[in-house]
Write a protein that holds these residues in place. Structure first.
Motif, PDB file in Angstrom:
ATOM      1  N   LEU A 126       3.737 -16.144  27.362  1.00 59.47           N
ATOM      2  CA  LEU A 126       2.581 -15.530  26.881  1.00 59.47           C
ATOM      3  C   LEU A 126       2.326 -14.579  27.661  1.00 59.47           C
ATOM      4  CD1 LEU A 126       0.768 -18.546  25.692  1.00 59.47           C
ATOM      5  CD2 LEU A 126       2.219 -17.114  24.100  1.00 59.47           C
ATOM      6  N   GLU A 127       1.592 -13.152  27.216  1.00 60.08           N
ATOM      7  CA  GLU A 127       0.956 -12.200  28.060  1.00 60.08           C
ATOM      8  C   GLU A 127       0.034 -11.525  27.233  1.00 60.08           C
ATOM      9  OE1 GLU A 127       2.069  -7.698  30.341  1.00 60.08           O
ATOM     10  OE2 GLU A 127       3.454  -9.208  29.233  1.00 60.08           O
ATOM     11  N   ARG A 128      -1.061 -11.383  27.732  1.00 67.25           N
ATOM     12  CA  ARG A 128      -2.289 -10.346  27.264  1.00 67.25           C
ATOM     13  C   ARG A 128      -1.942  -8.902  27.570  1.00 67.25           C
ATOM     14  NH1 ARG A 128      -7.027 -13.526  30.123  1.00 67.25           N
ATOM     15  NH2 ARG A 128      -5.680 -13.293  31.790  1.00 67.25           N
ATOM     16  N   PRO A 129      -2.247  -7.989  26.627  1.00 64.15           N
ATOM     17  CA  PRO A 129      -2.252  -6.617  26.804  1.00 64.15           C
ATOM     18  C   PRO A 129      -2.724  -6.178  28.225  1.00 64.15           C
ATOM     19  CG  PRO A 129      -3.245  -7.105  24.789  1.00 64.15           C
ATOM     20  CD  PRO A 129      -3.183  -8.112  25.482  1.00 64.15           C
ATOM     21  N   MET A 130      -2.159  -5.008  28.867  1.00 62.12           N
ATOM     22  CA  MET A 130      -2.436  -4.586  30.089  1.00 62.12           C
ATOM     23  C   MET A 130      -3.846  -3.947  30.026  1.00 62.12           C
ATOM     24  SD  MET A 130      -0.646  -1.509  32.207  1.00 62.12           S
ATOM     25  CE  MET A 130      -0.843  -0.322  30.875  1.00 62.12           C
ATOM     26  N   ALA A 131      -4.871  -4.123  31.045  1.00 58.08           N
ATOM     27  CA  ALA A 131      -6.191  -3.663  30.891  1.00 58.08           C
ATOM     28  C   ALA A 131      -5.983  -2.252  31.593  1.00 58.08           C
ATOM     29  CB  ALA A 131      -6.891  -4.561  31.857  1.00 58.08           C
ATOM     30  N   VAL A 132      -6.717  -1.153  30.962  1.00 62.30           N
ATOM     31  CA  VAL A 132      -6.913   0.027  31.478  1.00 62.30           C
ATOM     32  C   VAL A 132      -7.415   0.092  32.670  1.00 62.30           C
ATOM     33  CG1 VAL A 132      -7.678   2.415  31.090  1.00 62.30           C
ATOM     34  CG2 VAL A 132      -7.115   1.000  29.154  1.00 62.30           C
ATOM     35  N   GLY A 133      -6.618   0.862  33.729  1.00 64.04           N
ATOM     36  CA  GLY A 133      -6.909   0.901  35.122  1.00 64.04           C
ATOM     37  C   GLY A 133      -6.329  -0.430  35.900  1.00 64.04           C
ATOM     38  N   GLY A 134      -5.576  -1.235  35.311  1.00 71.16           N
ATOM     39  CA  GLY A 134      -5.220  -2.302  36.049  1.00 71.16           C
ATOM     40  C   GLY A 134      -3.801  -1.679  36.884  1.00 71.16           C
ATOM     41  N   ARG A 135      -3.176  -2.643  37.588  1.00 67.06           N
ATOM     42  CA  ARG A 135      -1.917  -2.197  38.131  1.00 67.06           C
ATOM     43  C   ARG A 135      -0.611  -2.593  37.343  1.00 67.06           C
ATOM     44  NH1 ARG A 135      -5.028  -4.552  42.172  1.00 67.06           N
ATOM     45  NH2 ARG A 135      -4.906  -3.444  44.243  1.00 67.06           N
ATOM     46  N   LEU A 136       0.208  -1.856  37.160  1.00 69.06           N
ATOM     47  CA  LEU A 136       1.537  -1.820  36.284  1.00 69.06           C
ATOM     48  C   LEU A 136       2.561  -2.645  37.074  1.00 69.06           C
ATOM     49  CD1 LEU A 136       2.607  -0.883  33.430  1.00 69.06           C
ATOM     50  CD2 LEU A 136       3.665   0.970  34.568  1.00 69.06           C
ATOM     51  N   GLY A 137       2.439  -3.854  37.019  1.00 68.16           N
ATOM     52  CA  GLY A 137       3.184  -4.722  37.702  1.00 68.16           C
ATOM     53  C   GLY A 137       4.721  -4.680  37.423  1.00 68.16           C
ATOM     54  N   GLY A 138       5.132  -4.549  36.052  1.00 70.02           N
ATOM     55  CA  GLY A 138       6.433  -4.628  35.539  1.00 70.02           C
ATOM     56  C   GLY A 138       6.808  -3.284  35.152  1.00 70.02           C
TER      57      GLY A 138
END
Length: 205
Positions: free
Chosen positions: A83-95
């Motif tokens: 399970l994963e929530r959508p990426m938050a704007v301004g967050g780090r793009l870890g993948g």
């Protein structure tokens, strides 16, 4: 938009089979925290819409198109899911950039266990092989991974202990199906360059 960094190992608590769809109830206390009706949650890499929430669980309706293009139809009560929530704007793009739009399914071919990691071989549909390259990115059941070796009908991935412990890739066995999403940038580049090499009947995306 997702990153392929799984937040939680959830569980299917019920499956209701409908005429041309299925309704899933899933447990995931992390991903439901702060979630609202209409939000998106990726389940094994498939972007689903929350239609009901309560007590750390959420319900999602899965239409025939999604069931036909992914491995979600094989899920049953008690199945573990990423399970994963959508990426938050301004967050780090870890993948890497993940849409939650499955391009096809493969299956686990074999696992090679070493002391500190595992090498897993996954079958690759013919129409996706041109998008998979050595050291490139691919999403397997919603997990962002780096390709170790890319063949015409397979690829291999190296799984660290954290991935093995916190995702379903640690419990998948040879023969088990997995959802695959290739790098969307590669597909856009192909389209912009006018490459029309596709399998018969395969839609242009």
């Amino acid at each position: 938009m997702f990153t392929g960094i799984v937040e939680e190992l959830g569980e299917v608590t019920s499956v209701e089979k409908l005429a041309d769809a299925s309704r899933f109830r899933l447990r995931g206390r992390v991903v439901t925290e702060g979630a609202k009706h209409g939000d998106s949650i990726a389940v094994n890499g498939v972007c689903l819409t929350v239609v009901d929430l309560g007590d750390g669980e959420f319900t999602a309706d899965v239409m025939a198109e999604t069931l036909n293009r992914s491995s979600l139809g094989a899920l049953d009560t008690g199945s573990r899911v990423n399970l994963e929530r959508p990426m938050a704007v301004g967050g780090r793009l870890g993948g890497h950039i993940v849409q939650g739009h499955v391009d096809g399914t493969g299956h686990i071919v074999e696992r090679r266990i070493s002391e500190n990691w595992e090498i897993v071989k996954v079958s690759l549909p013919a129409h996706l092989s041109r998008y998979v390259v050595e050291k490139g990115s691919i999403t397997v059941d919603g997990v962002s991974l780096t390709v170790v070796d890319a063949g015409t009908d397979y690829f291999t991935i190296s799984l660290i202990p954290t991935t093995l412990a916190l995702t379903t890739l640690g419990i998948k066995e040879p023969g088990d199906p997995v959802n695959l999403e290739v790098d969307v940038i590669a597909k856009y580049v192909e389209r912009l360059l006018g490459n029309t090499a596709r399998e018969p009947g395969e839609p242009v995306r």
